[in-house]
Write a protein that holds these residues in place. Structure first.
Motif, short mmCIF file in Angstrom:
data_model
loop_
_atom_site.label_atom_id
_atom_site.label_comp_id
_atom_site.label_asym_id
_atom_site.label_seq_id
_atom_site.Cartn_x
_atom_site.Cartn_y
_atom_site.Cartn_z
N VAL A 70 0.86 -1.18 0.00
CA VAL A 70 0.00 0.00 0.00
C VAL A 70 0.89 1.24 0.00
O VAL A 70 1.87 1.31 0.74
N THR A 71 0.58 2.16 -0.86
CA THR A 71 1.31 3.41 -0.95
C THR A 71 0.31 4.50 -1.31
O THR A 71 -0.91 4.28 -1.26
N ASN A 72 0.79 5.69 -1.64
CA ASN A 72 -0.15 6.70 -2.11
C ASN A 72 -0.23 6.66 -3.64
O ASN A 72 0.65 6.13 -4.31
N THR A 73 -1.29 7.21 -4.17
CA THR A 73 -1.54 7.14 -5.60
C THR A 73 -0.42 7.81 -6.40
O THR A 73 -0.09 7.37 -7.50
N TYR A 74 0.17 8.84 -5.82
CA TYR A 74 1.26 9.55 -6.49
C TYR A 74 2.42 8.60 -6.79
O TYR A 74 2.92 8.54 -7.92
N LEU A 75 2.85 7.82 -5.80
CA LEU A 75 3.96 6.90 -6.01
C LEU A 75 3.54 5.73 -6.89
O LEU A 75 4.32 5.26 -7.73
N ALA A 76 2.32 5.22 -6.69
CA ALA A 76 1.86 4.08 -7.49
C ALA A 76 1.87 4.41 -8.98
O ALA A 76 2.10 3.54 -9.82
N GLY B 184 4.06 6.24 -10.42
CA GLY B 184 5.42 6.55 -10.86
C GLY B 184 5.93 7.90 -10.42
O GLY B 184 7.01 8.33 -10.85
N GLY B 185 5.16 8.60 -9.55
CA GLY B 185 5.58 9.91 -9.08
C GLY B 185 6.87 9.85 -8.28
O GLY B 185 7.23 8.83 -7.70
N ASP B 186 7.59 11.00 -8.25
CA ASP B 186 8.88 11.12 -7.57
C ASP B 186 9.92 10.20 -8.18
O ASP B 186 10.93 9.87 -7.55
N GLY B 187 9.64 9.70 -9.40
CA GLY B 187 10.59 8.84 -10.08
C GLY B 187 10.47 7.37 -9.76
O GLY B 187 11.31 6.57 -10.20
N TYR B 188 9.44 6.97 -9.02
CA TYR B 188 9.26 5.55 -8.67
C TYR B 188 8.66 4.78 -9.84
O TYR B 188 7.57 4.21 -9.74
N THR B 189 9.38 4.76 -10.95
CA THR B 189 8.87 4.11 -12.16
C THR B 189 8.74 2.60 -11.99
O THR B 189 7.94 1.97 -12.68
N MET B 190 9.52 2.03 -11.09
CA MET B 190 9.44 0.58 -10.89
C MET B 190 8.09 0.18 -10.30
O MET B 190 7.62 -0.94 -10.51
N LEU B 191 7.45 1.08 -9.55
CA LEU B 191 6.12 0.79 -9.02
C LEU B 191 5.09 0.84 -10.14
O LEU B 191 4.21 -0.02 -10.24
#
Length: 574
Positions: free
Chosen positions: A518-524, A526-533
């Motif tokens: 579980v994370t926030n929608t922003y990271l899910a 690919g936000g902040d560069g989390y493209t692997m998510l």
């Protein structure tokens, strides 16, 4: 046979000659409005520059709906579920203003979403007393809750002169897992229910059929392909942005697909699927023409992003200022040129209606919901001293927020293994003393919601590796896991140990095992560069706000103390 072409970025379906008896219908729709009755702040990028703007708002929505009704003869206004849960209006007034607004705008139908059941079926039945519109749920049965059962309809038939349009409502069957309907409510298979209801409507001579669904876009695609007799699907649940990719990207928004999505139906006819993002930020609009046999022979999609005038931007000193003069005109020009967004004024009567509720929400912001026994400092990257406190292993607050996210998933019956939060997802520390609702919204003002996705252990390790290397607002904080970051090692090798809390003990991360994150929608996304998510696959935005989740956490614990561990062992570069 329909033909697909492109016109000004909108999907246009047409035939060379339309039958004389063609019937025109304008479908307006919203979904997943989640109690956000006022506009919500976000960043857009007209002309490539970041601008803070207010998007959505029900008084603005009323203005646009009223305008379309003046212009078009046959209009259907539909809500595809999750009208409540998220904004402070629901916390304060338990669904009353949301339902009354549905009445004021004259919605022709609303399908139940999963979040309508978050406080139980009895609670849902009570706030539906305020709704005087058809509430649909063909696959929802509530034999144990008669008060709710009496309010539900499987479908509604909309009449326009001599023409009839059937609208069938479908709620995700996962509601029993991801919400709290209770033992007296059951959810049937969506496709089987749809087939039966379509057959029933066709037996009544109704050949123009809309599915109003809260099942998510991917499931809408399956319904379109499997259920014969469907013309249009108006959907919700997945918070999916559809539309003109070129012009939306100019505003910093990335649509998943065109509007409408086109799927070859089970009967060989094309099915049109539309959905309208979230929070009433977009009013979906699909203009369709049916021939005498009830087939769609023309369709033009024109969803509109609602934007409020009053743009802000940071000046050279970092202060946020309101744009005026030429700077404001440039933003307005880009919006007008793109044709996908419109600056919409507020409807005066709607503002007056909302005013007493808005005052109640402002009072709620002052309500103290818990106490901080001592300061709970937040920093982005470990190794910083804050308020005289050395924080060698990072934020003491971010892991608590991540823990609240994990707790929320446990309540749904489909718990997550791990929670991941970026440091920038929290803006400030908590000071010793009272914690108010406004305090929490000040800490997390972004409107982020919780998202769930499946990741392998290796993908999770990669996310941690990326986050500790990127640092700043991307630095990763966790719950349900702990890790060591050695910044003296080479990039790609800095995460030296990861453990996950499983079966009552810490266990080493298994790289080939799948974990529910579980994370926030922003990271899910690919936000902040989390493209692997983002690359991990489909993620489910489950609609609970991060701020709302932490408010519930504070209320439950009442007295907060800094955690003994941040979940991070940080070895700074020497």
């Amino acid at each position: 046979m329909m033909k697909q072409t492109s016109l000004l970025g909108f999907l246009l379906l047409s035939v060379l000659v339309l039958p004389a008896q063609g019937f025109d219908l304008t479908i307006l729709h919203v979904n997943d409005s989640h109690s956000y009755l006022n506009s919500t702040q976000d960043t857009i990028t007209p002309g490539g520059e970041k601008v803070s703007a207010e998007l959505g708002g029900w008084p603005q929505l009323a203005t646009l709906v009223n305008r379309v009704r003046r212009q078009q003869k046959n209009v259907a206004l539909l809500h595809a579920g999750d009208a409540v849960q998220g904004g402070l209006y629901f916390m304060k007034f338990n669904g009353e203003p949301e339902m009354r607004f549905l009445n004021r705008l004259g919605f022709d139908a609303m399908v139940l979403g999963n979040h309508e059941f978050d406080k139980g079926a009895d609670f849902l039945a009570r706030f539906l007393d305020y709704a005087h519109i058809p509430i649909l749920g063909a696959n929802v049965s509530a034999p144990g809750v008669p008060r709710l059962s009496r309010k539900l309809k499987p479908y509604v038939i909309l009449s326009y002169g001599g023409e009839r349009v059937g609208v069938i409502g479908l709620t995700t069957k996962d509601t029993r897992f991801i919400s709290s309907p209770g033992p007296g409510v059951a959810f049937g298979d969506e496709a089987a229910t749809a087939r039966a209801q379509v057959s029933g409507l066709e037996a009544m001579g109704i050949d123009k059929i809309i599915l109003l669904t809260h099942v998510g876009l991917e499931n809408d695609r399956k319904l379109a392909a499997e259920v014969p007799g469907v013309d249009v699907i108006v959907g919700g649940h997945s918070h999916t942005l559809l539309g003109d990719s070129g012009h939306l990207r100019q505003l910093g928004l990335t649509p998943v697909d065109a509007y409408p999505v086109l799927v070859k139906g089970a009967d060989g006819n094309d099915v049109l699927i539309v959905t309208a993002w979230k929070w009433a930020r977009i009013l979906g609009r699909l203009d369709v023409t049916f021939d005498g046999g009830g087939h769609v022979v023309k369709a033009v999609g024109h969803p509109v992003l609602l934007v409020a005038d009053g743009f802000r931007q940071r000046d050279a000193g970092g202060a946020e200022v309101v744009l005026t003069g030429a700077a404001r005109s440039r933003v307005l020009g880009v919006l007008a040129e793109g044709g996908v967004a419109e600056v919409v004024p507020k409807d005066g009567p709607s503002v007056a209606f909302l005013d007493p509720y808005a005052k109640g929400v402002e009072a709620l912001r002052l309500e103290v919901i818990g106490q901080a026994v001592s300061d709970i400092p937040h920093i982005r990257v470990p190794g910083v001293t804050t308020s005289g406190v050395s924080l060698p292993d990072g934020s003491l607050l971010a892991p608590m927020v991540a823990g609240a996210m994990l707790d929320k998933l446990a309540e749904t019956g489909k718990p997550a293994d791990i929670a991941l939060l970026n440091a920038g997802g929290v803006c400030d520390s908590i000071r010793q003393g009272g914690i108010s609702v406004g305090t929490v919204y000040g800490l997390m003002p972004f409107g982020n919601t919780l998202s769930v996705l499946d990741v392998t252990g290796e993908q999770f390790r990669q996310a941690l590796e990326y986050g500790v290397t990127r640092g700043r607002g991307a630095f990763p904080y966790v719950a349900g896991a702990r890790y060591t970051a050695d910044m003296n090692r080479l990039n790609g090798q800095r995460i030296t140990r990861v453990e996950v809390w499983q079966d009552g003990q810490w266990q080493g991360l298994e790289t080939d095992r799948t974990y529910r994150l579980v994370t926030n929608t922003y990271l899910a996304g690919g936000g902040d560069g989390y493209t692997m998510l983002k690359a991990a696959g489909c993620w489910d935005d489950i609609g609970f706000g991060v701020a709302q989740t932490f408010i519930e956490y504070v209320k439950g614990h009442k007295r907060l103390s800094p955690p003994q561990s941040t979940g991070v062992t940080y070895l700074p570069a020497k």
